[in-house]
Design a protein around this motif. Structure first.
Motif, PDB file in Angstrom:
ATOM      1  N   ILE B 257       0.774  -1.271   0.072  1.00  0.00           N
ATOM      2  CA  ILE B 257       0.179   0.018   0.113  1.00  0.00           C
ATOM      3  C   ILE B 257       0.756   1.207   0.005  1.00  0.00           C
ATOM      4  CG2 ILE B 257      -1.663   1.249   1.279  1.00  0.00           C
ATOM      5  CD1 ILE B 257      -2.632  -1.339   2.313  1.00  0.00           C
ATOM      6  N   LEU B 262       0.193   8.067  -4.274  1.00  0.00           N
ATOM      7  CA  LEU B 262      -1.186   8.657  -4.314  1.00  0.00           C
ATOM      8  C   LEU B 262      -1.870   8.100  -5.666  1.00  0.00           C
ATOM      9  CD1 LEU B 262      -0.831  12.426  -3.747  1.00  0.00           C
ATOM     10  CD2 LEU B 262      -2.474  10.719  -2.503  1.00  0.00           C
ATOM     11  N   PHE B 286      -7.097  -5.934  -1.468  1.00  0.00           N
ATOM     12  CA  PHE B 286      -6.731  -4.477  -1.155  1.00  0.00           C
ATOM     13  C   PHE B 286      -5.598  -3.818  -1.268  1.00  0.00           C
ATOM     14  CE2 PHE B 286      -7.144  -0.242   1.252  1.00  0.00           C
ATOM     15  CZ  PHE B 286      -8.146   0.151   0.310  1.00  0.00           C
ATOM     16  N   GLY B 290      -4.247  -1.199  -3.696  1.00  0.00           N
ATOM     17  CA  GLY B 290      -3.444   0.120  -3.165  1.00  0.00           C
ATOM     18  C   GLY B 290      -2.057   0.338  -3.871  1.00  0.00           C
ATOM     19  N   GLU B 291      -1.483  -0.746  -4.152  1.00  0.00           N
ATOM     20  CA  GLU B 291      -0.092  -0.528  -4.662  1.00  0.00           C
ATOM     21  C   GLU B 291      -0.284  -0.355  -6.138  1.00  0.00           C
ATOM     22  OE1 GLU B 291       2.361  -4.223  -4.592  1.00  0.00           O
ATOM     23  OE2 GLU B 291       4.201  -3.346  -5.099  1.00  0.00           O
ATOM     24  N   GLY B 294      -2.752   2.938  -6.324  1.00  0.00           N
ATOM     25  CA  GLY B 294      -2.669   4.169  -5.476  1.00  0.00           C
ATOM     26  C   GLY B 294      -3.887   4.609  -4.449  1.00  0.00           C
ATOM     27  N   PHE B 295      -3.758   5.561  -3.963  1.00  0.00           N
ATOM     28  CA  PHE B 295      -4.880   6.301  -3.102  1.00  0.00           C
ATOM     29  C   PHE B 295      -6.004   6.396  -3.864  1.00  0.00           C
ATOM     30  CE2 PHE B 295      -6.875   9.728  -0.899  1.00  0.00           C
ATOM     31  CZ  PHE B 295      -7.344   8.888   0.063  1.00  0.00           C
ATOM     32  N   ALA B 298      -7.701   3.210  -3.877  1.00  0.00           N
ATOM     33  CA  ALA B 298      -8.330   2.662  -2.633  1.00  0.00           C
ATOM     34  C   ALA B 298      -9.511   3.571  -2.391  1.00  0.00           C
ATOM     35  CB  ALA B 298      -7.031   2.729  -1.455  1.00  0.00           C
ATOM     36  N   LEU B 299      -9.477   4.805  -2.586  1.00  0.00           N
ATOM     37  CA  LEU B 299     -10.506   5.759  -2.224  1.00  0.00           C
ATOM     38  C   LEU B 299     -11.542   5.435  -2.975  1.00  0.00           C
ATOM     39  CD1 LEU B 299     -11.195   8.375  -0.641  1.00  0.00           C
ATOM     40  CD2 LEU B 299     -10.622   9.580  -2.862  1.00  0.00           C
ATOM     41  N   LEU B 302     -13.304   2.404  -1.318  1.00  0.00           N
ATOM     42  CA  LEU B 302     -13.898   2.650  -0.051  1.00  0.00           C
ATOM     43  C   LEU B 302     -15.422   3.488  -0.430  1.00  0.00           C
ATOM     44  CD1 LEU B 302     -10.675   3.255   1.971  1.00  0.00           C
ATOM     45  CD2 LEU B 302     -12.456   1.589   2.707  1.00  0.00           C
ATOM     46  N   PHE B 303     -15.118   4.345  -1.345  1.00  0.00           N
ATOM     47  CA  PHE B 303     -16.383   5.119  -1.502  1.00  0.00           C
ATOM     48  C   PHE B 303     -17.450   4.430  -2.020  1.00  0.00           C
ATOM     49  CE2 PHE B 303     -18.768   7.524  -4.874  1.00  0.00           C
ATOM     50  CZ  PHE B 303     -19.184   8.495  -3.785  1.00  0.00           C
ATOM     51  N   ILE B 343     -10.239  -4.283   5.408  1.00  0.00           N
ATOM     52  CA  ILE B 343      -9.335  -3.113   5.089  1.00  0.00           C
ATOM     53  C   ILE B 343      -8.728  -2.708   6.345  1.00  0.00           C
ATOM     54  CG2 ILE B 343      -9.156  -0.848   4.109  1.00  0.00           C
ATOM     55  CD1 ILE B 343     -11.472  -1.642   2.212  1.00  0.00           C
TER      56      ILE B 343
END
Lengths: 654, 396
Positions: B257, B262, B286, B290-291, B294-295, B298-299, B302-303, B343
């Protein structure tokens, strides 16, 4: 409490808010990891992924003062296999086998090892250029060609303790190899690549080859020829006297450059692992500390002359002992030297005379000179593992300690300290810092990168005092106890030393260190040479200490001066032309002693007397001339052996 | 407003409104469908990317896992749409039978020879190369049964013995069987989901508090018996203390992660999937996401889960009866609990517990049963009456 729709709805909303808040919390957490912690984590991850196989540069050579290599690294291409990068190990082994002339299964076994990298012994080491070219043309994955070095010593054990040894990865462990490791080693390069958790190369990342930087050459002050003379003389002394240790140093007194340094037992640095660690771990010439004995008297003499406490023509009467604080300290010569000049005191190495000089100086002055001459502290030579030596604590020095220190007992010094102290006498009073590395040289261009300049530590005595001490020491060689070092045509000055070795606070019976330190030419010395023979065990017959060390230094100086092209001179003192009283020696009485006792007795005497043994048996039953007789230096005493001790022969003190 | 709950479990207040508004039946929650399909697609893509190294090495086919995941997804989508058309009230009569069946499965899987061991747990009923996980089935079965049970409880919930205890014991029985496999992750999800359902059903806070206290006491007892357990639980606080044991997976996950940054390394460019993270296509999907993404990626995930949870609770809120409300609550809570635990674990935020990420992780049972649950949710949504629509009708 009633369960109402409103309660259920309120709880639904609360739960939803909590869950959404938790999700928001996780978003924050992920954001933190991927922004704030990201550089740190990705750095650590890269460390985890990257594999780094170091590749050494070629180690620099160690050259003697004329540029001849004493140690160099021979390189050849070798195969370095990275097993995890080899997908098809069977095919790789099959391809390499005929080229390397090795059985396929042997190669395969090596390729299947769970190691980061492996050499393919023996066929894959030190390849010829043709074989290397064949392997290059195969373009095998995970097979690399690297330059691999092996340290070569063309002259075997020559200057072994100066050169030192290198370990399995070529790193310097002792000697110059250690002290100048960073210079010699250069900078290692590496094969870099990203790997998965099994060590296999990650696709699409490529690998990097950082080429190593070769090391620089180091040119020593060691003169190969002089070093060879010294080692030849050591071997000769070992064959003759079977000692525990021998140490020898030749230095240039004007600069402090060490021209030769050797020890016995020695070793061949190429296969040091086959020698006992004591041989390669310690360089006795700079590490070993022991009582210097009479050679230390030079310090007392220099101090007394510098402080105007004595004139060499002053008279001194030696009754055979000197009384200090109620103790009678005996002269090595039974009965004493009688009335003599102070020059004779030096020539005779007369202990009571030096005790008198010590008393004239007083403990503060004498000890300040001892320290000024560099004793009790490291000389700072550019070799690892130097000893410091031990002096009496000045506060605890009473009359007795002052007396013994004045003639070289109760102090502990290293050979290199003595050489540098005598060098100060030789060069006009300057204590120099000794060194073995003259310069650092770029091996490709031959350009000198760094050069050692002689370093004066301090002026210890004035040039005129130094000259006076030298002439006294020349007289020691010409007329006195150092006669064995006399060389026709070269003016040699020097001083013998015999010290009994203490073990566990007691002097060990029969264990002496016989030493001589000399310089030449006496008027303007270009060389100082020193030898110490620890525990000489003469094989056949008793040997007087005075004839062991001095002749060795004499031969070393003669050969070395010729090597350096120093012209011979006729202005020196002629041998046997006595100043003042003719020098005679009173023979000790050997009758009634065993051979071992006789050997010990002879060793203690620096007299220049030769022995000749006749007959067989355990005891010396007769001697000629008889004990107590005064004979001229250079005479021979005959000892007759028998099986039973003669009756009435009890006076062993002679 | 104190209106007693009706005998048929209908919401009386809404029932009253229903007469004044037009029933908007057959309007299933399209947002949920969209979010589900988005997560599914993202999941198949990430399963492929994360598993390609492992599957190429193991099966000489980089698409091994992706193909199977796609197959399960299609099967699951079919189940989802079929159930969205299947009146969930008819499930209520089946609930006890399904519950019994799930307990039979949970028992059967423990019998060696019937249940297959994978990754240290005897958790699979093998049918050829495909295995199904009774614990996945049991999760849904239990939600259905608890919803059925609690619908009629009403004020009984105020009582500990008569209200809270019976459903709790049933959940504990399931957890007990699952812990014999052992599968801590599923047990935690089932307990968590059950407690959230009890909370919504009106259990007293005091009772729930007591329950929490009892849980803590039990844990304290376990720690006192074997102190290493505390280390294992707290390893997530400083995984570098145990870099080769308890902390290993968390460290590897954080490396993944963290190196994503980003914008990520780009799809397919994960380093950590190269055997550093074990089974990256399941519990640690996950981390790989994430790797690689990026964010931003991941965002997004989660959203989308946030939207899913919001829509799920909205359905629960406006379901026409208590059974629908509790069923929707259970299903949505299960999704939320799994997301938070999964997560939470891979980001090193909570102690390590193995559980899949809904809709994203590889796994046939997990995926099809999740889609089955969402299908039921959609049917509830279809029958729900929303205030927005009431207002719209009022405006007319």
């Amino acid at each position: 409490m009633r369960v109402t729709p409103r309660l259920i709805r309120r709880r639904l909303v609360i739960l939803l808010m909590c869950l959404l808040a938790a999700i928001a919390g996780l978003i924050g957490r992920v954001f933190y990891i991927q922004t704030v912690q990201s550089p740190w984590l990705s750095g650590k991850a890269k460390q985890l992924w990257s594999r780094n196989i170091p590749v050494q540069g070629v180690r620099g050579s160690i050259l003697d003062s004329s540029g001849q290599p004493l140690a160099y690294t021979a390189t050849a291409l070798s195969i370095l296999a990275i097993p995890s990068q080899i997908k098809d190990k069977v095919a790789t082994a099959k391809a390499l086998a005929p080229i390397l002339q090795m059985p396929e299964n042997v190669i395969l076994k090596k390729l299947q090892r769970r190691q980061l990298s492996t050499y393919l012994n023996p066929g894959g080491r030190r390849l010829s250029e043709q074989v290397a070219e064949k392997i290059r043309s195969l373009h095998l994955a995970g097979i690399y060609l690297t330059e691999e070095g092996r340290r070569v010593y063309p002259y075997g054990d020559l200057a072994a303790s100066v050169l030192g040894i290198t370990g399995g990865d070529g790193q310097g462990l002792t000697g110059v190899e250690k002290e100048y490791d960073s210079v010699l080693a250069g900078k290692p390069g590496a094969i870099l690549y990203y790997a998965n958790n099994k060590g296999e190369r990650m696709p699409g990342e490529g690998d990097d080859f950082l080429s190593p930087v070769n090391g620089d050459d180091v040119e020593l002050t060691i003169n190969k020829s002089i070093q060879e003379f010294v080692q030849r003389e050591i071997e000769r002394a070992v064959a003759e006297y079977n000692p525990d240790h021998v140490t020898a140093i030749v230095a240039n007194p004007k600069t402090g450059a060490i021209l030769a340094m050797a020890n016995y037992p020695t070793f061949n640095p190429a296969d040091w692992r086959n020698y006992p660690p004591s041989t390669y771990n310690h360089n006795l010439a700079i590490w070993q500390t022991f009582e210097p004995g009479s050679t230390f008297k030079v310090v007392t003499l220099s101090a007394a002359l510098q402080e105007n406490k004595v004139n060499l023509n002053d008279r001194f009467y030696d009754p055979g002992y000197y009384e200090v604080a109620g103790h009678r300290i005996r002269c090595w010569k039974a009965g004493g030297h009688g009335s003599q000049s102070y020059l004779n005191v030096v020539e005779n190495s007369c202990n009571p005379g030096f005790i008198a000089l010590g008393e004239k100086l007083g403990k503060n002055t004498l000890f300040s000179y001892i320290k000024k001459f560099g004793f009790g502290q490291k000389t700072g030579i550019d070799l690892p593992g130097e000893g410091t030596g031990i002096l009496f604590n000045l506060k605890k020095v009473g009359p007795l300690e002052l007396a013994t220190t004045a003639f070289g007992q109760g102090v502990s010094v290293t050979p290199i300290q003595q050489v540098m102290a005598l060098s100060a006498v030789a060069n006009g009073g300057k204590l120099m810092k000794p060194y073995v590395v003259q310069s650092i040289i770029n091996p490709v261009t031959g350009q000198v990168i760094e050069s050692t300049e002689p370093t004066v530590v301090r002026q210890v005595i004035s040039p005129s005092v130094a000259a006076e001490v030298r002439s006294a020491l020349e007289s020691v060689v010409a007329n006195g106890s150092g006669g064995g070092a006399y060389i026709q045509g070269y003016r040699v000055a020097g001083k013998t030393g015999t010290a009994q070795v203490a073990k566990n606070g007691r002097y060990e019976s029969g264990h002496y260190i016989v030493s001589f330190i000399g310089m030449a030419p006496a008027n303007n010395p270009v060389l100082v040479a020193y030898i110490a023979i620890d525990y000489p065990r003469p094989k056949n017959q008793p040997v007087f200490g005075g004839v062991i060390a001095a002749p060795i230094v004499g031969r070393i100086l003669a050969d070395s001066l010729a090597e350096l092209g120093v012209p011979k001179s006729n202005q020196g003192l002629a041998k046997k032309i006595r100043w003042g009283d003719p020098l005679t020696v009173t023979l000790p009485n050997f009758v009634g002693l065993t051979m071992k006792q006789a050997r010990d007795l002879a060793l203690q005497s620096t007299a220049q007397i030769r022995t000749q043994v006749n007959g067989q048996g355990q005891y010396i039953v007769a001697q000629a001339p008889a004990g107590g007789t005064s004979v001229a230096e250079g005479s021979t005493v005959r000892l007759i052996l028998g099986d039973t001790p003669p009756a009435g022969a009890i006076d062993k003190t002679g | 407003m104190f209106v007693p709950v009706g005998s048929e479990g209908k919401w009386p207040v809404l029932q009253a409104q229903v007469h004044s508004v037009e029933r908007t039946s057959d309007s299933l929650d399209r947002t949920i469908v969209l979010v589900t399909l988005l997560l599914l697609s993202l999941g198949i893509m990430m399963v492929h990317s994360a598993s390609s190294v492992v599957s190429a090495a193991k099966f000489h086919d980089p698409f091994f896992y992706a193909k199977r995941q796609l197959l399960w997804a299609l099967l699951g989508i079919a189940a989802m749409f079929w159930l969205s058309d299947f009146d969930y009230h008819r499930l209520r009569s089946l609930a006890p039978k399904i519950a019994v069946l799930s307990f039979v499965f949970l028992g059967a899987v423990l019998i060696p020879g019937i249940g297959a061991v994978r990754g240290g747990s005897r958790a699979w009923l093998g049918i050829g190369s495909f295995g199904i996980q009774p614990s996945e089935f049991a999760k849904l079965a239990l939600i259905l049964f608890l919803a059925h049970l609690l619908t009629d409880y009403g004020d009984r919930m105020s009582s500990f013995r008569r209200g809270l205890l019976p459903p709790l014991l049933i959940a504990l029985m399931a957890v007990g069987l699952i812990m014999l496999e052992p599968d801590l992750g599923q047990s935690v999800v089932i307990m968590g989901t059950a407690i959230l359902m009890l909370f919504v059903a009106g259990a007293r806070m005091r009772h729930l508090g007591m329950l929490g206290g009892a849980g803590l006491a039990a844990f304290a007892g376990l720690v006192a018996a074997a102190p290493y357990r505390l280390d294992r639980v707290t390893a997530f606080l400083d995984p570098w203390k145990y870099p080769l044991k308890e902390g290993y997976q968390i460290i590897q996950s954080l490396y993944a992660i963290g190196s994503g940054g980003l914008l990520g390394l780009g799809l397919g460019n994960s380093h950590q999937k190269f055997l550093y993270l074990p089974e990256p296509q399941t519990d640690f999907i996950f981390s790989i996401l994430g790797e690689e993404l990026g964010f931003l990626g991941a965002l997004t995930v989660l959203f989308l889960f946030g939207v899913l949870v919001w829509r799920g609770f909205r359905i629960a809120l406006y379901a026409t009866d208590i059974f629908g409300t509790l069923l929707a609550t259970g299903i949505t809570s299960m999704v939320a609990v799994q997301v938070l635990i999964n997560i939470g674990v891979v980001t090193g935020s909570i102690p390590a517990t193995g559980i899949t990420l809904p809709l994203l992780s590889y796994g046939g049972s997990s995926l099809t049963l999740m889609l089955t649950g969402i299908g039921i949710l959609l049917n509830i949504s279809r029958q729900a009456v929303y205030p927005a629509k009431i207002k719209m009708n009022d405006a007319k």
